[in-house]
Design an enzyme around this catalytic site. Sequence first.
Site, mmCIF file in Angstrom:
data_model
loop_
_atom_site.group_PDB
_atom_site.id
_atom_site.type_symbol
_atom_site.label_atom_id
_atom_site.label_comp_id
_atom_site.label_asym_id
_atom_site.label_seq_id
_atom_site.Cartn_x
_atom_site.Cartn_y
_atom_site.Cartn_z
ATOM 1 N N ASP A 13 2.086 34.502 24.383
ATOM 2 C CA ASP A 13 1.427 35.569 23.999
ATOM 3 C C ASP A 13 0.633 35.616 22.771
ATOM 4 O OD1 ASP A 13 2.136 36.468 26.710
ATOM 5 O OD2 ASP A 13 4.223 37.281 25.833
ATOM 6 N N GLU A 14 0.134 34.377 22.168
ATOM 7 C CA GLU A 14 -0.250 34.212 20.758
ATOM 8 C C GLU A 14 -1.780 34.762 21.084
ATOM 9 O OE1 GLU A 14 0.932 31.630 22.517
ATOM 10 O OE2 GLU A 14 2.557 30.880 21.210
ATOM 11 N N LYS A 16 -3.968 33.262 23.548
ATOM 12 C CA LYS A 16 -4.533 32.040 24.072
ATOM 13 C C LYS A 16 -5.919 32.536 24.805
ATOM 14 C CE LYS A 16 -0.745 30.709 25.703
ATOM 15 N NZ LYS A 16 0.113 31.776 25.364
ATOM 16 N N GLY A 40 0.463 35.041 31.415
ATOM 17 C CA GLY A 40 -0.715 36.429 31.629
ATOM 18 C C GLY A 40 -1.253 36.409 30.473
ATOM 19 N N HIS A 41 -2.764 35.812 30.856
ATOM 20 C CA HIS A 41 -3.749 35.669 29.777
ATOM 21 C C HIS A 41 -4.683 36.751 29.494
ATOM 22 C CE1 HIS A 41 -2.562 31.027 29.388
ATOM 23 N NE2 HIS A 41 -1.600 31.935 29.153
ATOM 24 N N GLN A 224 2.315 29.619 28.059
ATOM 25 C CA GLN A 224 3.438 29.886 27.274
ATOM 26 C C GLN A 224 3.008 29.454 25.797
ATOM 27 O OE1 GLN A 224 3.809 28.044 30.564
ATOM 28 N NE2 GLN A 224 3.872 30.243 31.047
ATOM 29 N N THR A 300 2.618 39.882 32.151
ATOM 30 C CA THR A 300 2.944 39.768 33.268
ATOM 31 C C THR A 300 4.026 40.394 34.020
ATOM 32 O OG1 THR A 300 2.403 37.317 33.100
ATOM 33 C CG2 THR A 300 4.148 37.614 34.704
ATOM 34 N N THR A 301 5.141 40.803 33.150
ATOM 35 C CA THR A 301 6.199 41.560 33.560
ATOM 36 C C THR A 301 6.284 42.873 33.037
ATOM 37 O OG1 THR A 301 7.554 40.680 32.005
ATOM 38 C CG2 THR A 301 7.556 39.385 33.958
ATOM 39 N N ASP A 333 -4.934 42.523 12.605
ATOM 40 C CA ASP A 333 -5.105 43.872 12.565
ATOM 41 C C ASP A 333 -3.866 44.532 12.759
ATOM 42 O OD1 ASP A 333 -5.772 42.820 15.016
ATOM 43 O OD2 ASP A 333 -5.584 44.724 15.796
HETATM 44 P P1 GDP Z 1 -1.782 35.099 25.935
HETATM 45 O O1 GDP Z 1 -0.630 34.661 26.940
HETATM 46 O O2 GDP Z 1 -1.522 33.837 24.936
HETATM 47 O O3 GDP Z 1 -3.299 34.854 26.448
HETATM 48 O O4 GDP Z 1 -1.728 36.355 25.025
HETATM 49 P P2 GDP Z 1 -1.649 37.663 26.067
HETATM 50 O O5 GDP Z 1 -2.760 38.073 26.750
HETATM 51 O O6 GDP Z 1 -0.313 37.665 27.011
HETATM 52 O O7 GDP Z 1 -1.099 38.744 24.756
HETATM 53 C C1 GDP Z 1 -2.188 38.949 23.674
HETATM 54 C C2 GDP Z 1 -2.277 40.458 23.513
HETATM 55 O O8 GDP Z 1 -2.879 40.622 22.587
HETATM 56 C C3 GDP Z 1 -3.129 40.821 24.908
HETATM 57 O O9 GDP Z 1 -3.180 42.398 25.046
HETATM 58 C C4 GDP Z 1 -4.755 40.758 23.948
HETATM 59 O O10 GDP Z 1 -5.710 41.609 24.330
HETATM 60 C C5 GDP Z 1 -4.221 41.148 22.674
HETATM 61 N N1 GDP Z 1 -4.905 40.581 21.604
HETATM 62 C C6 GDP Z 1 -5.599 39.312 21.481
HETATM 63 N N2 GDP Z 1 -6.050 39.333 20.118
HETATM 64 C C7 GDP Z 1 -5.983 40.230 19.554
HETATM 65 C C8 GDP Z 1 -6.233 40.684 18.174
HETATM 66 O O11 GDP Z 1 -6.755 40.090 17.219
HETATM 67 N N3 GDP Z 1 -5.569 41.961 17.775
HETATM 68 C C9 GDP Z 1 -5.103 42.731 18.858
HETATM 69 N N4 GDP Z 1 -4.787 44.144 18.196
HETATM 70 N N5 GDP Z 1 -4.906 42.272 19.985
HETATM 71 C C10 GDP Z 1 -5.323 41.016 20.308
HETATM 72 P P1 IMO Z 2 1.766 32.957 28.474
HETATM 73 O O1 IMO Z 2 1.130 31.994 28.859
HETATM 74 C C1 IMO Z 2 5.756 34.682 27.033
HETATM 75 C C2 IMO Z 2 9.262 33.063 28.991
HETATM 76 C C3 IMO Z 2 10.037 33.915 29.908
HETATM 77 C C4 IMO Z 2 11.320 33.323 29.773
HETATM 78 C C5 IMO Z 2 11.023 32.057 29.565
HETATM 79 C C6 IMO Z 2 11.450 31.203 30.827
HETATM 80 O O2 IMO Z 2 1.353 34.536 28.716
HETATM 81 O O3 IMO Z 2 1.809 33.076 26.812
HETATM 82 P P2 IMO Z 2 10.086 31.259 33.277
HETATM 83 O O4 IMO Z 2 9.482 32.434 34.328
HETATM 84 O O5 IMO Z 2 8.640 30.478 32.897
HETATM 85 O O6 IMO Z 2 10.991 30.360 33.800
HETATM 86 O O7 IMO Z 2 10.860 31.894 31.952
HETATM 87 O O8 IMO Z 2 9.597 31.829 29.312
HETATM 88 N N1 IMO Z 2 7.699 32.870 29.425
HETATM 89 C C7 IMO Z 2 6.869 33.579 28.634
HETATM 90 N N2 IMO Z 2 6.789 34.077 27.519
HETATM 91 N N3 IMO Z 2 4.629 34.075 27.507
HETATM 92 C C8 IMO Z 2 4.354 33.370 28.635
HETATM 93 O O9 IMO Z 2 3.243 32.977 28.899
HETATM 94 C C9 IMO Z 2 5.495 33.134 29.157
HETATM 95 N N4 IMO Z 2 5.843 32.459 30.356
HETATM 96 C C10 IMO Z 2 7.052 32.405 30.431
HETATM 97 O O10 IMO Z 2 9.835 35.332 29.183
HETATM 98 O O11 IMO Z 2 11.867 33.471 28.419
HETATM 99 MG MG MG Z 3 0.595 35.953 27.564
#
Ligand code: GDP
Ligand code: IMO
Ligand code: MG
Length: 424
Positions: A13-14, A16, A40-41, A224, A300-301, A333
Amino acid sequence: MPNIILVGTQWGDEGKGKIIDMITQDVDYVVRFQGGNNAGHTVVVDGRQFILHLVPSGILHEDKICVIGNGVVVDPEVLIEEIKSLKKKGIKVDTNLLISDQAHIIFPYHKMMDKLREAQKGKGKIGTTGRGIGPCYTDKASRCGIRLADLFNDSVFHDKLKENIDEKNTIFCKVYGCDGFSFDEVYKQYKKYRQYLKKHICNCSQVLNDAIAIGKSILFEGAQGTFLDIDHGTYPFVTSSNSTAGGAVIGTGVGPKRIDKVIGVAKAYTTRVGEGPFPTEFSSVMMEKIRTKGKEFGATTGRPRRCGWFDAVLVKHSVRLNSIDEIVITKLDVLDECKKIKICVGYRIGKRLIRYFPSDIGSLWRCKPVYEELPGWYQDTTRITKYENLPQKALKYLNRISELIGAGISIVSVGSDRKQAFKV
Ligand code: GDP
Ligand code: IMO
Ligand code: MG
């Protein structure tokens, strides 16, 4: 044109998805190489939010080819729903989406096994997403998994599914004391998926290597994060695939010599969903503040994400594990309203001070962070469009991070929208 691997450097969830969407304009192919719909991207374009689980985040660019690699585990029901929902939103998903015929299929028994195992672990649970990811990879390693190519070979599919359901039903009944699945129902249900998936099926390795041979470039989309990697992460609190850069070559059939660059994505702080050690985790007041400001709830969840300060020891380790050339910092931010900001520069285990990330879970649980403190910039950064226009204190924070982790920063993101990011 370079072939680039992009990975998360923390626990997922960085941001990506957002960065993949940005970089997609410079490449021809975007390829997922591991994981499944545990991912969940999020991509936000002009206020419209798209959350991709299985389809690569490049899909919003209709002239690019998106590929789901052999290393991914595919839940056909989720994939078909995702394709339909993207189409409804006006996104082209046709032959611009390809899926490896070697990718393993998630079945209902995988999802049930995932939930039962977690329930049985009780307090010691991993906190999985419950999507059947672990049990599907377990079958892959046990050599009883079913791949997409098998789905299109009737007798092979029939026999493999029968064998699996018979075995799993015995486990459900004898170990967990619950009902299993009807072979006929699952067989009928999965055969129906053929008509939706047929036109997308490909030989991933061949498609990508042919593309490289004629000068096309590929972006490998990690899911991940590094510390959820099954080998290098905080085992056993990890996912079941290799989410580090090495996973990209295995999960697509493109050799390591074809890779030109590795980009790591890191949040300006740290988050984690699920259980496991997290040395810089906030206590309740800061947790609430950052979780609310950063909207830190799982894509995702929907689970609340655990939040903490930036851990430079962790990301430095990630830079080495992935041979990262450049770092992208997202969500700067979110720290706009912090008067003081901490960076973890080492850990204390009892009286011992260490500056590396321990590999054993016992030591990790005992790590207490050692912080360096910097003044916050206390200023809105969300409208900034140039790196040099960031407040001096924000620049200082970024420079210190870069110095500590040993990698240069190439992009900074200051908001969720596609436009809220700039190159350094
Ligand atoms: P991923 O799994 O690495 O693609 O990241 P996620 O989508 O799960 O979580 C990142 C969250 O931060 C999402 O809700 C994005 O819309 C949001 N996001 C991404 N970049 C930024 C940012 O620079 N600032 C803020 N406030 N939100 C961001
Ligand atoms: P993205 O791509 C954050 C975590 C789960 C749990 C562990 C194992 O959006 O960054 P699993 O269902 O894969 O067997 O769960 O990994 N996990 C994530 N945490 N972002 C994800 O994906 C994740 N995918 C799995 O919360 O701790
Ligand atoms: Mg994610």
